[in-house]
Design a protein around this motif. Structure first.
Motif, short mmCIF file in Angstrom:
data_model
loop_
_atom_site.label_atom_id
_atom_site.label_comp_id
_atom_site.label_asym_id
_atom_site.label_seq_id
_atom_site.Cartn_x
_atom_site.Cartn_y
_atom_site.Cartn_z
N GLU A 1 0.83 -1.22 0.00
CA GLU A 1 0.00 0.00 0.00
C GLU A 1 0.86 1.26 0.00
O GLU A 1 0.37 2.35 -0.31
N ALA A 2 2.13 1.11 0.40
CA ALA A 2 3.02 2.29 0.45
C ALA A 2 3.57 2.65 -0.92
O ALA A 2 4.13 3.74 -1.10
N ALA A 3 3.39 1.74 -1.90
CA ALA A 3 3.95 1.98 -3.24
C ALA A 3 3.30 3.21 -3.88
O ALA A 3 2.07 3.36 -3.83
N ILE A 4 4.12 4.09 -4.45
CA ILE A 4 3.58 5.30 -5.10
C ILE A 4 4.24 5.54 -6.45
O ILE A 4 5.38 5.16 -6.68
N ASN A 5 3.50 6.18 -7.33
CA ASN A 5 4.05 6.58 -8.63
C ASN A 5 5.04 7.72 -8.46
O ASN A 5 4.83 8.59 -7.61
N GLY A 6 6.07 7.72 -9.27
CA GLY A 6 6.96 8.87 -9.31
C GLY A 6 7.95 8.96 -8.15
O GLY A 6 8.61 9.98 -7.99
N LEU A 7 8.06 7.90 -7.36
CA LEU A 7 8.96 7.94 -6.19
C LEU A 7 10.40 8.22 -6.59
O LEU A 7 11.14 8.85 -5.84
N PHE A 8 10.79 7.79 -7.80
CA PHE A 8 12.20 7.86 -8.18
C PHE A 8 12.55 9.09 -9.02
O PHE A 8 13.71 9.32 -9.34
N GLN A 9 11.55 9.87 -9.35
CA GLN A 9 11.73 11.07 -10.17
C GLN A 9 12.77 12.00 -9.55
O GLN A 9 12.62 12.40 -8.39
#
Lengths: 282, 282
Positions: free
Chosen positions: A126-134
Protein backbone atom coordinates in the motif's frame (compact mmCIF):
# COMPACT_ATOMS: atom_id res chain seq x y z
CA UNK A 1 9.24 -6.62 -21.49
CA UNK A 2 8.73 -9.30 -18.83
CA UNK A 3 9.71 -7.88 -15.46
CA UNK A 4 9.85 -10.15 -12.42
CA UNK A 5 9.75 -8.36 -9.08
CA UNK A 6 10.78 -10.11 -5.87
CA UNK A 7 9.52 -8.19 -2.86
CA UNK A 8 6.28 -6.24 -3.27
CA UNK A 9 6.75 -3.51 -0.69
CA UNK A 10 7.40 0.21 -0.97
CA UNK A 11 10.36 -0.09 -3.35
CA UNK A 12 9.31 -3.13 -5.39
CA UNK A 13 5.79 -1.76 -5.73
CA UNK A 14 6.86 1.77 -6.66
CA UNK A 15 9.33 0.44 -9.23
CA UNK A 16 6.56 -1.73 -10.71
CA UNK A 17 4.21 1.23 -10.96
CA UNK A 18 6.78 3.46 -12.65
CA UNK A 19 7.97 0.75 -15.03
CA UNK A 20 4.40 0.01 -16.10
CA UNK A 21 3.95 3.72 -16.81
CA UNK A 22 7.25 4.08 -18.64
CA UNK A 23 7.14 0.87 -20.73
CA UNK A 24 3.79 0.30 -22.32
CA UNK A 25 4.78 -3.29 -23.22
CA UNK A 26 5.84 -4.16 -19.68
CA UNK A 27 4.20 -7.16 -18.04
CA UNK A 28 5.03 -7.29 -14.35
CA UNK A 29 5.16 -10.58 -12.42
CA UNK A 30 5.34 -10.43 -8.65
CA UNK A 31 6.60 -12.62 -5.84
CA UNK A 32 6.64 -12.03 -2.10
CA UNK A 33 7.29 -14.44 0.74
CA UNK A 34 4.11 -13.07 2.28
CA UNK A 35 1.18 -14.31 0.08
CA UNK A 36 -0.96 -11.49 1.48
CA UNK A 37 1.34 -8.97 -0.22
CA UNK A 38 0.98 -10.76 -3.57
CA UNK A 39 -2.79 -10.57 -3.21
CA UNK A 40 -2.64 -6.87 -2.38
CA UNK A 41 -0.26 -6.14 -5.26
CA UNK A 42 -2.64 -7.84 -7.70
CA UNK A 43 -5.58 -5.92 -6.27
CA UNK A 44 -3.77 -2.58 -6.43
CA UNK A 45 -2.72 -3.64 -9.91
CA UNK A 46 0.99 -2.88 -9.93
CA UNK A 47 1.67 -6.52 -10.84
CA UNK A 48 -0.16 -8.39 -13.58
CA UNK A 49 0.57 -11.93 -12.40
CA UNK A 50 2.01 -13.84 -9.48
CA UNK A 51 5.03 -16.09 -10.10
CA UNK A 52 7.07 -18.75 -8.33
CA UNK A 53 10.86 -18.88 -8.19
CA UNK A 54 11.04 -21.71 -10.77
CA UNK A 55 9.44 -19.36 -13.35
CA UNK A 56 12.46 -17.03 -13.33
CA UNK A 57 13.95 -18.49 -16.49
CA UNK A 58 11.22 -16.61 -18.40
CA UNK A 59 12.30 -13.21 -17.06
CA UNK A 60 13.85 -10.41 -19.10
CA UNK A 61 14.42 -8.27 -16.01
CA UNK A 62 14.44 -9.39 -12.35
CA UNK A 63 14.25 -6.83 -9.56
CA UNK A 64 15.20 -7.93 -6.06
CA UNK A 65 13.65 -5.48 -3.59
CA UNK A 66 13.80 -7.21 -0.22
CA UNK A 67 15.64 -6.58 3.07
CA UNK A 68 19.43 -6.75 2.71
CA UNK A 69 19.82 -9.97 4.73
CA UNK A 70 17.21 -11.81 2.63
CA UNK A 71 18.92 -10.49 -0.53
CA UNK A 72 22.05 -12.42 0.29
CA UNK A 73 20.10 -15.65 0.37
CA UNK A 74 17.88 -14.91 -2.60
CA UNK A 75 20.21 -13.23 -5.11
CA UNK A 76 22.43 -16.32 -5.74
CA UNK A 77 19.28 -18.43 -6.19
CA UNK A 78 17.98 -15.91 -8.70
CA UNK A 79 21.25 -15.91 -10.64
CA UNK A 80 21.18 -19.73 -10.67
CA UNK A 81 17.81 -19.74 -12.41
CA UNK A 82 17.88 -16.92 -14.96
CA UNK A 83 18.62 -17.08 -18.70
CA UNK A 84 21.80 -15.71 -20.31
CA UNK A 85 20.24 -12.38 -21.33
CA UNK A 86 18.39 -11.58 -18.13
CA UNK A 87 19.20 -8.39 -16.23
CA UNK A 88 18.99 -8.66 -12.44
CA UNK A 89 19.25 -5.62 -10.21
CA UNK A 90 18.72 -5.03 -6.52
CA UNK A 91 17.76 -1.95 -4.51
CA UNK A 92 19.57 -2.57 -1.23
CA UNK A 93 20.97 0.09 1.07
CA UNK A 94 24.31 -1.76 1.57
CA UNK A 95 26.51 -2.96 -1.25
CA UNK A 96 29.88 -4.33 -0.10
CA UNK A 97 28.82 -7.77 1.18
CA UNK A 98 26.37 -8.40 -1.63
CA UNK A 99 28.96 -7.60 -4.29
CA UNK A 100 31.52 -9.86 -2.60
CA UNK A 101 28.97 -12.64 -2.28
CA UNK A 102 28.26 -12.86 -6.01
CA UNK A 103 31.76 -11.88 -7.21
CA UNK A 104 32.50 -15.35 -8.53
CA UNK A 105 28.99 -16.38 -9.54
CA UNK A 106 28.93 -17.64 -13.17
CA UNK A 107 26.11 -15.15 -13.84
CA UNK A 108 27.86 -12.16 -12.20
CA UNK A 109 27.68 -10.27 -15.50
CA UNK A 110 23.88 -10.47 -15.40
CA UNK A 111 23.76 -8.54 -12.13
CA UNK A 112 23.73 -4.76 -11.69
CA UNK A 113 24.27 -3.64 -8.08
CA UNK A 114 22.13 -0.52 -7.52
CA UNK A 115 20.87 1.61 -4.69
CA UNK A 116 18.03 3.90 -5.73
CA UNK A 117 18.07 6.53 -3.01
CA UNK A 118 14.39 7.07 -2.62
CA UNK A 119 11.79 6.02 -0.14
CA UNK A 120 9.31 7.12 2.45
CA UNK A 121 8.86 6.12 6.07
CA UNK A 122 6.04 3.74 5.06
CA UNK A 123 6.23 0.09 3.99
CA UNK A 124 4.26 -2.69 2.32
CA UNK A 125 2.37 -2.82 -1.02
CA UNK A 126 0.00 0.00 0.00
CA UNK A 127 3.02 2.29 0.45
CA UNK A 128 3.95 1.98 -3.24
CA UNK A 129 3.58 5.30 -5.10
CA UNK A 130 4.05 6.58 -8.63
CA UNK A 131 6.96 8.87 -9.31
CA UNK A 132 8.96 7.94 -6.19
CA UNK A 133 12.20 7.86 -8.18
CA UNK A 134 11.73 11.07 -10.17
CA UNK A 135 14.88 13.24 -9.86
CA UNK A 136 16.38 10.90 -7.30
CA UNK A 137 19.90 9.49 -7.37
CA UNK A 138 20.65 5.87 -8.20
CA UNK A 139 24.06 4.67 -7.05
CA UNK A 140 25.47 1.92 -9.26
CA UNK A 141 28.38 -0.13 -7.92
CA UNK A 142 30.94 -2.13 -9.90
CA UNK A 143 29.25 -1.21 -13.17
CA UNK A 144 32.19 -2.69 -15.10
CA UNK A 145 31.29 -6.16 -13.80
CA UNK A 146 27.94 -6.10 -15.59
CA UNK A 147 27.60 -7.08 -19.25
CA UNK A 148 27.53 -3.93 -21.36
CA UNK A 149 24.18 -4.71 -23.01
CA UNK A 150 22.59 -5.29 -19.63
CA UNK A 151 24.09 -2.06 -18.24
CA UNK A 152 22.35 -0.32 -21.13
CA UNK A 153 19.04 -2.01 -20.37
CA UNK A 154 19.28 -1.01 -16.71
CA UNK A 155 20.20 2.58 -17.54
CA UNK A 156 17.25 2.86 -19.93
CA UNK A 157 14.88 1.77 -17.15
CA UNK A 158 16.37 4.24 -14.66
CA UNK A 159 16.35 7.06 -17.23
CA UNK A 160 12.69 6.51 -18.07
CA UNK A 161 11.63 6.55 -14.41
CA UNK A 162 13.54 9.80 -13.94
CA UNK A 163 16.65 8.83 -11.99
CA UNK A 164 20.13 10.34 -12.26
CA UNK A 165 23.05 7.96 -11.98
CA UNK A 166 26.18 8.06 -9.84
CA UNK A 167 28.88 5.38 -10.00
CA UNK A 168 30.71 4.38 -6.83
CA UNK A 169 32.67 1.47 -5.48
CA UNK A 170 30.81 -0.64 -2.89
CA UNK A 171 33.17 0.13 0.00
CA UNK A 172 32.87 3.90 -0.50
CA UNK A 173 29.11 3.55 -0.95
CA UNK A 174 28.65 1.80 2.39
CA UNK A 175 30.90 4.27 4.19
CA UNK A 176 29.21 7.42 2.89
CA UNK A 177 25.65 6.14 3.03
CA UNK A 178 26.18 5.48 6.74
CA UNK A 179 26.53 9.25 7.18
CA UNK A 180 23.83 10.55 4.89
CA UNK A 181 21.20 7.88 5.47
CA UNK A 182 21.79 5.27 8.15
CA UNK A 183 22.84 7.69 10.90
CA UNK A 184 19.81 9.91 10.40
CA UNK A 185 17.54 6.92 10.91
CA UNK A 186 19.19 6.15 14.25
CA UNK A 187 19.16 9.79 15.36
CA UNK A 188 15.47 9.92 14.53
CA UNK A 189 14.58 6.63 16.24
CA UNK A 190 16.44 7.65 19.38
CA UNK A 191 14.79 11.08 19.39
CA UNK A 192 11.41 9.36 19.20
CA UNK A 193 12.39 6.97 21.98
CA UNK A 194 13.65 9.76 24.25
CA UNK A 195 10.44 11.72 23.92
CA UNK A 196 8.12 8.69 24.21
CA UNK A 197 9.96 7.36 27.28
CA UNK A 198 9.64 10.71 29.00
CA UNK A 199 6.19 11.67 27.95
CA UNK A 200 4.43 8.31 27.81
CA UNK A 201 1.98 9.22 30.52
CA UNK A 202 1.29 12.62 29.12
CA UNK A 203 -0.20 12.09 25.70
CA UNK A 204 -1.53 15.63 25.68
CA UNK A 205 2.02 16.89 25.53
CA UNK A 206 2.20 15.90 21.90
CA UNK A 207 -0.20 18.72 21.17
CA UNK A 208 2.88 20.82 21.78
CA UNK A 209 4.87 19.11 19.08
CA UNK A 210 5.13 21.18 15.94
CA UNK A 211 6.20 20.50 12.40
CA UNK A 212 9.85 20.73 13.42
CA UNK A 213 9.60 17.76 15.75
CA UNK A 214 7.51 15.89 13.24
CA UNK A 215 10.07 16.31 10.51
CA UNK A 216 13.00 15.33 12.72
CA UNK A 217 11.28 12.23 14.05
CA UNK A 218 9.66 11.14 10.77
CA UNK A 219 12.15 8.36 10.06
CA UNK A 220 11.29 6.73 13.40
CA UNK A 221 8.19 5.44 11.63
CA UNK A 222 10.40 3.31 9.36
CA UNK A 223 10.20 -0.47 9.20
CA UNK A 224 12.41 -2.32 11.74
CA UNK A 225 12.31 -5.38 9.45
CA UNK A 226 14.02 -3.38 6.74
CA UNK A 227 16.41 -1.41 8.92
CA UNK A 228 17.71 -4.01 11.38
CA UNK A 229 19.48 -5.97 8.61
CA UNK A 230 20.96 -2.73 7.23
CA UNK A 231 22.38 -1.83 10.64
CA UNK A 232 23.77 -5.36 10.94
CA UNK A 233 25.31 -5.32 7.46
CA UNK A 234 26.87 -1.90 7.76
CA UNK A 235 27.72 -2.20 11.43
CA UNK A 236 31.33 -0.95 11.38
CA UNK A 237 30.63 2.16 9.32
CA UNK A 238 27.53 3.01 11.32
CA UNK A 239 29.31 2.59 14.66
CA UNK A 240 31.88 5.11 13.46
CA UNK A 241 29.22 7.67 12.54
CA UNK A 242 27.36 7.06 15.80
CA UNK A 243 30.53 7.59 17.79
CA UNK A 244 31.12 10.94 16.08
CA UNK A 245 27.50 11.97 16.47
CA UNK A 246 27.55 11.19 20.20
CA UNK A 247 30.83 13.10 20.60
CA UNK A 248 29.33 16.14 18.90
CA UNK A 249 26.28 15.97 21.17
CA UNK A 250 28.52 15.62 24.24
CA UNK A 251 30.55 18.62 23.12
CA UNK A 252 27.42 20.71 22.59
CA UNK A 253 26.17 19.65 26.02
CA UNK A 254 29.49 20.64 27.61
CA UNK A 255 29.36 24.05 25.93
CA UNK A 256 25.89 24.58 27.39
CA UNK A 257 26.94 23.36 30.85
CA UNK A 258 29.85 25.79 30.83
CA UNK A 259 27.67 28.66 29.59
CA UNK A 260 29.77 29.02 26.45
CA UNK A 261 26.86 30.30 24.44
CA UNK A 262 29.04 32.19 21.99
CA UNK A 263 30.49 28.83 20.99
CA UNK A 264 26.98 27.35 20.85
CA UNK A 265 26.06 30.14 18.44
CA UNK A 266 29.15 29.57 16.29
CA UNK A 267 28.60 25.83 16.12
CA UNK A 268 25.07 26.34 14.87
CA UNK A 269 26.12 29.09 12.48
CA UNK A 270 28.76 26.84 10.91
CA UNK A 271 26.22 24.07 10.54
CA UNK A 272 23.76 26.41 8.79
CA UNK A 273 26.08 25.77 5.85
CA UNK A 274 23.93 22.63 5.35
CA UNK A 275 21.47 24.96 3.55
CA UNK A 276 23.83 25.31 0.61
CA UNK A 277 24.61 21.62 0.55
CA UNK A 278 20.98 20.56 0.66
CA UNK A 279 20.15 22.74 -2.31
CA UNK A 280 21.82 20.02 -4.34
CA UNK A 281 19.20 17.54 -3.15
CA UNK A 282 16.18 19.57 -4.14
CA UNK B 1 -7.64 47.75 15.21
CA UNK B 2 -4.18 49.26 15.65
CA UNK B 3 -1.65 46.43 15.94
CA UNK B 4 1.97 47.21 16.83
CA UNK B 5 4.43 44.48 15.98
CA UNK B 6 7.92 44.43 17.49
CA UNK B 7 10.19 42.11 15.51
CA UNK B 8 9.46 41.73 11.80
CA UNK B 9 10.85 38.26 11.16
CA UNK B 10 9.21 34.93 10.39
CA UNK B 11 6.77 35.04 13.34
CA UNK B 12 6.06 38.77 13.53
CA UNK B 13 5.67 38.94 9.77
CA UNK B 14 3.43 35.88 9.49
CA UNK B 15 1.24 37.11 12.35
CA UNK B 16 0.94 40.50 10.62
CA UNK B 17 -0.09 38.87 7.35
CA UNK B 18 -2.73 36.67 8.97
CA UNK B 19 -4.11 39.46 11.15
CA UNK B 20 -4.44 41.76 8.13
CA UNK B 21 -6.38 38.99 6.36
CA UNK B 22 -8.58 38.20 9.35
CA UNK B 23 -9.37 41.74 10.50
CA UNK B 24 -10.29 44.04 7.65
CA UNK B 25 -9.96 47.10 9.90
CA UNK B 26 -6.46 46.16 11.11
CA UNK B 27 -3.71 48.71 10.64
CA UNK B 28 -0.32 47.17 11.35
CA UNK B 29 2.62 49.22 12.64
CA UNK B 30 6.05 47.63 12.63
CA UNK B 31 9.29 48.05 14.53
CA UNK B 32 12.55 46.14 14.23
CA UNK B 33 15.98 46.95 15.66
CA UNK B 34 17.29 46.34 12.16
CA UNK B 35 16.01 49.23 9.96
CA UNK B 36 16.55 47.05 6.89
CA UNK B 37 13.82 44.69 8.13
CA UNK B 38 11.38 47.59 8.56
CA UNK B 39 12.06 48.62 4.97
CA UNK B 40 11.51 45.08 3.71
CA UNK B 41 8.32 44.67 5.74
CA UNK B 42 6.91 47.88 4.24
CA UNK B 43 7.88 46.72 0.75
CA UNK B 44 6.35 43.28 1.21
CA UNK B 45 3.37 45.11 2.66
CA UNK B 46 2.68 43.17 5.84
CA UNK B 47 3.06 46.39 7.84
CA UNK B 48 1.37 49.64 6.91
CA UNK B 49 3.63 52.00 8.86
CA UNK B 50 6.85 52.04 10.82
CA UNK B 51 6.72 53.15 14.47
CA UNK B 52 9.07 54.09 17.30
CA UNK B 53 8.84 52.81 20.87
CA UNK B 54 7.41 56.12 22.15
CA UNK B 55 4.36 55.64 19.87
CA UNK B 56 3.24 52.54 21.79
CA UNK B 57 0.66 54.44 23.83
CA UNK B 58 -1.46 54.47 20.64
CA UNK B 59 -1.56 50.68 20.35
CA UNK B 60 -4.60 48.50 20.84
CA UNK B 61 -2.55 45.30 20.50
CA UNK B 62 1.23 44.92 20.82
CA UNK B 63 2.95 41.76 19.61
CA UNK B 64 6.48 41.07 20.79
CA UNK B 65 8.09 38.60 18.38
CA UNK B 66 11.82 38.79 19.06
CA UNK B 67 14.44 36.39 20.46
CA UNK B 68 13.75 35.34 24.05
CA UNK B 69 16.72 37.22 25.53
CA UNK B 70 15.69 40.47 23.84
CA UNK B 71 12.12 39.92 25.03
CA UNK B 72 13.22 40.18 28.63
CA UNK B 73 14.64 43.61 28.01
CA UNK B 74 11.86 44.85 25.76
CA UNK B 75 8.68 43.50 27.37
CA UNK B 76 8.94 45.62 30.58
CA UNK B 77 9.61 48.71 28.46
CA UNK B 78 6.54 47.93 26.40
CA UNK B 79 4.37 47.48 29.48
CA UNK B 80 5.68 50.81 30.83
CA UNK B 81 4.46 52.62 27.74
CA UNK B 82 1.08 51.15 26.84
CA UNK B 83 -2.41 52.39 27.70
CA UNK B 84 -4.75 50.71 30.21
CA UNK B 85 -6.69 48.77 27.57
CA UNK B 86 -3.79 47.55 25.45
CA UNK B 87 -3.25 43.82 24.99
CA UNK B 88 0.40 42.73 24.78
CA UNK B 89 1.35 39.21 23.83
CA UNK B 90 4.64 37.52 23.02
CA UNK B 91 5.54 34.46 20.94
CA UNK B 92 8.60 33.15 22.78
CA UNK B 93 9.65 29.53 23.03
CA UNK B 94 10.40 29.77 26.78
CA UNK B 95 7.96 31.04 29.35
CA UNK B 96 9.13 30.63 32.94
CA UNK B 97 11.65 33.48 33.19
CA UNK B 98 9.52 35.91 31.23
CA UNK B 99 6.49 35.29 33.41
CA UNK B 100 8.56 35.72 36.57
CA UNK B 101 10.12 38.89 35.23
CA UNK B 102 6.81 40.71 34.76
CA UNK B 103 4.95 39.06 37.66
CA UNK B 104 4.88 42.29 39.66
CA UNK B 105 4.70 44.79 36.84
CA UNK B 106 1.78 47.22 37.34
CA UNK B 107 0.59 46.35 33.83
CA UNK B 108 0.88 42.53 34.28
CA UNK B 109 -2.84 42.19 33.52
CA UNK B 110 -2.27 43.66 30.06
CA UNK B 111 0.10 40.84 29.15
CA UNK B 112 -0.82 37.42 27.74
CA UNK B 113 2.08 34.94 27.70
CA UNK B 114 1.74 32.82 24.57
CA UNK B 115 3.76 30.39 22.53
CA UNK B 116 2.31 29.80 19.08
CA UNK B 117 3.91 26.50 18.06
CA UNK B 118 4.49 27.22 14.43
CA UNK B 119 7.44 28.11 12.32
CA UNK B 120 9.75 27.07 9.54
CA UNK B 121 13.51 26.76 9.40
CA UNK B 122 13.72 30.16 7.67
CA UNK B 123 13.99 33.61 9.22
CA UNK B 124 13.64 37.31 8.45
CA UNK B 125 10.81 39.32 6.85
CA UNK B 126 11.01 37.34 3.58
CA UNK B 127 10.28 34.16 5.52
CA UNK B 128 6.86 35.46 6.60
CA UNK B 129 4.00 33.43 5.10
CA UNK B 130 0.22 33.47 5.17
CA UNK B 131 -1.56 30.71 7.06
CA UNK B 132 1.45 29.68 9.16
CA UNK B 133 -0.72 29.35 12.27
CA UNK B 134 -3.65 27.49 10.72
CA UNK B 135 -4.49 24.39 12.83
CA UNK B 136 -1.44 24.94 15.01
CA UNK B 137 -1.39 24.93 18.80
CA UNK B 138 -0.96 28.09 20.85
CA UNK B 139 0.14 27.49 24.43
CA UNK B 140 -1.10 30.18 26.81
CA UNK B 141 0.55 30.42 30.22
CA UNK B 142 -0.88 31.98 33.40
CA UNK B 143 -4.05 32.99 31.59
CA UNK B 144 -5.65 33.94 34.92
CA UNK B 145 -3.13 36.76 35.33
CA UNK B 146 -4.44 38.55 32.24
CA UNK B 147 -7.46 40.87 32.40
CA UNK B 148 -10.53 38.95 31.24
CA UNK B 149 -11.40 41.41 28.45
CA UNK B 150 -7.87 41.23 27.08
CA UNK B 151 -7.89 37.41 27.24
CA UNK B 152 -10.99 37.59 25.07
CA UNK B 153 -9.33 39.91 22.61
CA UNK B 154 -6.31 37.63 22.35
CA UNK B 155 -8.44 34.52 21.90
CA UNK B 156 -10.43 36.20 19.16
CA UNK B 157 -7.21 36.95 17.26
CA UNK B 158 -5.93 33.38 17.67
CA UNK B 159 -9.31 31.93 16.70
CA UNK B 160 -9.49 33.98 13.52
CA UNK B 161 -5.99 32.97 12.41
CA UNK B 162 -6.91 29.32 12.97
CA UNK B 163 -5.10 28.36 16.17
CA UNK B 164 -6.26 25.93 18.86
CA UNK B 165 -5.48 26.85 22.44
CA UNK B 166 -3.87 24.86 25.26
CA UNK B 167 -3.39 26.28 28.75
CA UNK B 168 -0.30 25.33 30.70
CA UNK B 169 1.79 26.66 33.57
CA UNK B 170 5.14 28.16 32.53
CA UNK B 171 7.29 25.61 34.37
CA UNK B 172 5.53 22.65 32.72
CA UNK B 173 5.65 24.43 29.36
CA UNK B 174 9.42 24.87 29.48
CA UNK B 175 9.99 21.30 30.61
CA UNK B 176 7.86 19.65 27.92
CA UNK B 177 8.83 21.97 25.08
CA UNK B 178 12.46 20.97 25.71
CA UNK B 179 11.50 17.44 24.62
CA UNK B 180 9.21 18.12 21.71
CA UNK B 181 10.98 21.11 20.23
CA UNK B 182 14.34 22.18 21.67
CA UNK B 183 15.93 18.71 21.68
CA UNK B 184 15.01 18.03 18.06
CA UNK B 185 16.78 21.23 17.04
CA UNK B 186 19.97 20.09 18.75
CA UNK B 187 19.73 16.54 17.35
CA UNK B 188 19.32 18.03 13.90
CA UNK B 189 22.15 20.56 14.24
CA UNK B 190 24.54 17.88 15.50
CA UNK B 191 23.52 15.50 12.71
CA UNK B 192 24.31 18.23 10.20
CA UNK B 193 27.63 18.93 11.92
CA UNK B 194 28.64 15.25 12.00
CA UNK B 195 28.00 14.83 8.31
CA UNK B 196 29.59 18.14 7.26
CA UNK B 197 32.71 17.50 9.38
CA UNK B 198 33.16 14.11 7.79
CA UNK B 199 32.22 14.89 4.25
CA UNK B 200 33.47 18.46 3.86
CA UNK B 201 35.94 17.55 1.16
CA UNK B 202 33.52 15.38 -0.69
CA UNK B 203 30.68 17.61 -1.76
CA UNK B 204 29.55 15.05 -4.28
CA UNK B 205 28.60 12.76 -1.46
CA UNK B 206 25.55 14.88 -0.82
CA UNK B 207 24.14 13.55 -4.05
CA UNK B 208 23.64 10.43 -1.98
CA UNK B 209 21.51 12.20 0.57
CA UNK B 210 17.83 11.46 0.14
CA UNK B 211 14.65 12.97 1.48
CA UNK B 212 15.13 11.11 4.76
CA UNK B 213 18.36 12.91 5.55
CA UNK B 214 16.90 16.17 4.37
CA UNK B 215 13.92 15.90 6.68
CA UNK B 216 16.01 14.91 9.70
CA UNK B 217 18.52 17.71 9.18
CA UNK B 218 16.02 20.40 8.17
CA UNK B 219 16.07 22.19 11.52
CA UNK B 220 19.84 22.67 11.21
CA UNK B 221 19.00 25.53 8.86
CA UNK B 222 17.39 27.42 11.75
CA UNK B 223 18.59 30.80 12.98
CA UNK B 224 21.36 30.67 15.63
CA UNK B 225 20.31 34.19 16.72
CA UNK B 226 16.90 32.86 17.67
CA UNK B 227 17.97 29.51 19.10
CA UNK B 228 21.04 30.39 21.19
CA UNK B 229 18.96 32.49 23.64
CA UNK B 230 16.37 29.68 23.86
CA UNK B 231 19.06 27.15 24.76
CA UNK B 232 20.44 29.59 27.33
CA UNK B 233 17.03 30.31 28.86
CA UNK B 234 15.92 26.70 29.05
CA UNK B 235 19.35 25.32 29.85
CA UNK B 236 18.46 23.00 32.74
CA UNK B 237 15.53 21.32 31.00
CA UNK B 238 17.43 20.93 27.75
CA UNK B 239 20.49 19.44 29.46
CA UNK B 240 18.21 16.80 30.97
CA UNK B 241 16.74 15.88 27.58
CA UNK B 242 20.20 15.86 25.98
CA UNK B 243 21.51 13.56 28.68
CA UNK B 244 18.68 11.10 28.04
CA UNK B 245 19.08 11.34 24.28
CA UNK B 246 22.82 10.62 24.51
CA UNK B 247 22.14 7.67 26.84
CA UNK B 248 19.67 6.21 24.37
CA UNK B 249 22.18 6.58 21.55
CA UNK B 250 24.92 4.96 23.67
CA UNK B 251 22.58 2.10 24.50
CA UNK B 252 21.72 1.58 20.84
CA UNK B 253 25.42 1.67 19.97
CA UNK B 254 26.17 -0.93 22.64
CA UNK B 255 23.42 -3.20 21.31
CA UNK B 256 24.98 -2.99 17.86
CA UNK B 257 28.50 -3.57 19.17
CA UNK B 258 27.31 -6.68 21.00
CA UNK B 259 25.39 -7.92 17.94
CA UNK B 260 22.11 -7.82 19.86
CA UNK B 261 20.10 -7.16 16.74
CA UNK B 262 16.92 -8.64 18.16
CA UNK B 263 17.02 -5.89 20.75
CA UNK B 264 17.81 -3.35 18.04
CA UNK B 265 14.68 -4.53 16.23
CA UNK B 266 12.54 -4.34 19.38
CA UNK B 267 13.77 -0.85 20.25
CA UNK B 268 12.81 0.40 16.81
CA UNK B 269 9.51 -1.45 16.85
CA UNK B 270 8.55 0.13 20.17
CA UNK B 271 9.46 3.54 18.83
CA UNK B 272 7.28 3.04 15.73
CA UNK B 273 4.53 3.86 18.21
CA UNK B 274 5.40 7.49 17.38
CA UNK B 275 3.16 7.02 14.30
CA UNK B 276 0.04 6.96 16.45
CA UNK B 277 1.20 9.88 18.53
CA UNK B 278 2.07 12.03 15.55
CA UNK B 279 -1.38 11.54 14.08
CA UNK B 280 -2.47 14.04 16.70
CA UNK B 281 -0.20 16.65 15.14
CA UNK B 282 -1.52 16.32 11.61
Amino acid sequence: MKVYVIGLGLIGGSLSKDIKDAFKDAVVYGFDKNPENVKKALEIGFIDHAFEMQDLSQAEVVIVAIPVDAQQKVLPQVLDRIGDDTLVFDAGSTKEKLCKLVANHPKRRNFLATHPIAGTEFSGPEAAINGLFQNKTNIICEVEKTAFKLQEKGLEIFRRIGMRIRYMDPVAHDKHIAYVSHLSHISSFMLGKTVIDKEQNERDIFDMAGSGFESTVRLAKSSPAMWTPIFKENKENILETLQEYIQNLEHFKNLMEEDQFEEVFKTMENTNHIKTILKGIQ
